[in-house]
Scaffold this active site. Sequence first.
Site, PDB file in Angstrom:
ATOM      1  N   GLU A  99       0.803  -1.189   0.155  1.00 32.62           N
ATOM      2  CA  GLU A  99      -0.205   0.105  -0.110  1.00 32.62           C
ATOM      3  C   GLU A  99       0.739   1.457  -0.064  1.00 32.62           C
ATOM      4  O   GLU A  99       0.564   2.497  -0.090  1.00 32.62           O
ATOM      5  CB  GLU A  99      -0.910   0.029   1.339  1.00 32.62           C
ATOM      6  CG  GLU A  99      -1.979  -1.121   0.979  1.00 32.62           C
ATOM      7  CD  GLU A  99      -3.102  -0.956   2.254  1.00 32.62           C
ATOM      8  OE1 GLU A  99      -2.779  -0.319   3.252  1.00 32.62           O
ATOM      9  OE2 GLU A  99      -4.243  -1.494   2.027  1.00 32.62           O
ATOM     10  N   GLU A 130       6.945 -21.631   7.484  1.00 27.81           N
ATOM     11  CA  GLU A 130       7.575 -20.919   8.590  1.00 27.81           C
ATOM     12  C   GLU A 130       8.571 -21.568   9.344  1.00 27.81           C
ATOM     13  O   GLU A 130       9.389 -21.122  10.077  1.00 27.81           O
ATOM     14  CB  GLU A 130       6.352 -20.475   9.559  1.00 27.81           C
ATOM     15  CG  GLU A 130       5.927 -21.537  10.585  1.00 27.81           C
ATOM     16  CD  GLU A 130       4.795 -21.052  11.357  1.00 27.81           C
ATOM     17  OE1 GLU A 130       5.009 -21.039  12.654  1.00 27.81           O
ATOM     18  OE2 GLU A 130       3.720 -20.687  10.964  1.00 27.81           O
TER      19      GLU A 130
END
Length: 295
Positions: A81, A112
């Site tokens: 963004e 992960e």
Amino acid sequence: MTIAPTEARNPNTLEIDRLPTLEILRLVNAEDATVAPAVAAVLPDLARAVDVAVEALQTGHRLHYFGAGSSGRMAVLDASELRPTYGVAAGVVVAHLAGGERALVDAVEAAEDDEDAGGAAAGDLTAGDVAFGVTASGGTPFVAGALRAARLRGAHTVLLSANPSAPVAAHADIHLAVDTGPEVVTGSTRMKAGTAQKLVLNALSTAVMVRLGRTYSNLMTDMVATNAKLRVRQVRMLVQATGAPAEACQAALSAAGGEAKVALLTLLSPADVEQARKALRAAGGVVHRALREVS
């Protein structure tokens, strides 16, 4: 066995599965209300992280986020963004998500655990860059590998976790330990821990952009106007900043080739378009400094 605070059972929600809907929502809301104060407690450390990131970006270096699961998705959201909101060039703020693009929409939970993959993701960092790891538990191997590799390359390292005793903090220069405690549903760190991560990332990137001069007052002067709504917002922003009529602001924006900062400077000073561009370059894009140049 020592567990992260986010994995503990919350004594306030033990009966949640026996409650009517409104009471469930009240419980969730009450727990959510504890997040902002927990974030407030780490603001001095967050300010240090902001200053490190500002210095890095001012000197041509980059800010890299590293995370897995919902934590990594928050980081991707924040990085993505910044380009339309503040006109940040591609590659300046980069998010690395364990499991890659597929993990944005599908759970790739095993990713992960891959510490080597984290190290590889940090492979192109250089001295002066900033590596910002995000992990609720504070023990994610992917993030540990990334921060370790980043530090070996001379990068600054920051960790955002919900665990004051996070093991990964051993690889961080700054640890933002937002102690949100046990989740409403045990271990569901997309909840309070995720909300804290969103608040911290919002605050970090916003403060960095403001410090870099990507706003004038509280207006998004570097916004990329790629649709009709945003083009209208550009004109409205100029009206709000200068008090000039919308028609004059639109004319100034057109004369500036759509560059809102240039238009703003021509509206606030005697400068023409080329003088405004030159002043902004000399001022590092900071409108207040550029105004002193042309006034």
